[in-house]
Design a protein around this motif. Structure first.
Motif, PDB file in Angstrom:
ATOM      1  N   LEU A  25      56.986  61.746  30.472  1.00  0.00           N
ATOM      2  CA  LEU A  25      56.909  62.881  29.538  1.00  0.00           C
ATOM      3  C   LEU A  25      58.153  63.770  29.599  1.00  0.00           C
ATOM      4  N   PHE A  26      59.015  63.521  30.558  1.00  0.00           N
ATOM      5  CA  PHE A  26      60.205  64.341  30.726  1.00  0.00           C
ATOM      6  C   PHE A  26      61.091  64.250  29.481  1.00  0.00           C
ATOM      7  N   ASN A  27      61.490  65.403  28.954  1.00  0.00           N
ATOM      8  CA  ASN A  27      62.368  65.503  27.769  1.00  0.00           C
ATOM      9  C   ASN A  27      61.751  64.988  26.471  1.00  0.00           C
ATOM     10  N   LYS A  28      60.450  64.889  26.407  1.00  0.00           N
ATOM     11  CA  LYS A  28      59.816  64.460  25.165  1.00  0.00           C
ATOM     12  C   LYS A  28      59.626  65.661  24.244  1.00  0.00           C
ATOM     13  N   PRO A  29      59.539  65.399  22.935  1.00  0.00           N
ATOM     14  CA  PRO A  29      59.357  66.506  21.977  1.00  0.00           C
ATOM     15  C   PRO A  29      58.112  67.340  22.306  1.00  0.00           C
ATOM     16  N   GLY A  30      58.286  68.646  22.256  1.00  0.00           N
ATOM     17  CA  GLY A  30      57.189  69.576  22.486  1.00  0.00           C
ATOM     18  C   GLY A  30      56.978  69.959  23.934  1.00  0.00           C
ATOM     19  N   VAL A  31      57.732  69.344  24.853  1.00  0.00           N
ATOM     20  CA  VAL A  31      57.569  69.648  26.280  1.00  0.00           C
ATOM     21  C   VAL A  31      58.266  70.954  26.654  1.00  0.00           C
TER      22      VAL A  31
END
Length: 111
Positions: A25-31
């Motif tokens: 999930l690192f650097n995914k949109p919305g994080v």
């Protein structure tokens, strides 16, 4: 009013950190910055793997409390994030993802 803004900002940072504890999930949109709708949109798309989709389902479950059935907005169109299932997730996750989940279980929080 500033206290509310600061509290909301801290909650969003906490959610970003939870996401980032899962490698997929690192650097995914919305994080970062945290935006649950953008994040759910990404998790519903073709870029998400089974492991990242389970991680997203977990994170969105934390964000929404215990949202099941019709209250689970991120499982409805246009989103397709499944309801979190710990058995399925643990079967799909590597050690780092399982460790991120266990770390949350040892010190849980809800926004």
């Amino acid at each position: 009013m500033p206290a509310l803004v600061d509290e909301e900002h801290l909650i969003h940072l906490q959610m970003s950190r939870l996401c980032e504890s899962f490698p997929s999930l690192f650097n995914k949109p919305g994080v970062r910055p945290w935006n649950q709708k953008i994040f759910a949109q990404w998790a519903s798309g073709p870029g998400a793997t089974s492991g990242s989709r389970w991680a997203a389902a977990f994170v969105l479950g934390v964000w929404n409390g215990v949202s099941v059935g019709r209250d689970r907005w991120f499982g409805k169109r246009p989103y397709r994030v499944p309801e979190f299932d710990v058995v399925q997730a643990m079967g799909a996750w590597d050690h780092q993802h399982a460790a991120a989940f266990i770390a949350w279980c040892s010190k849980p929080f809800w926004p």
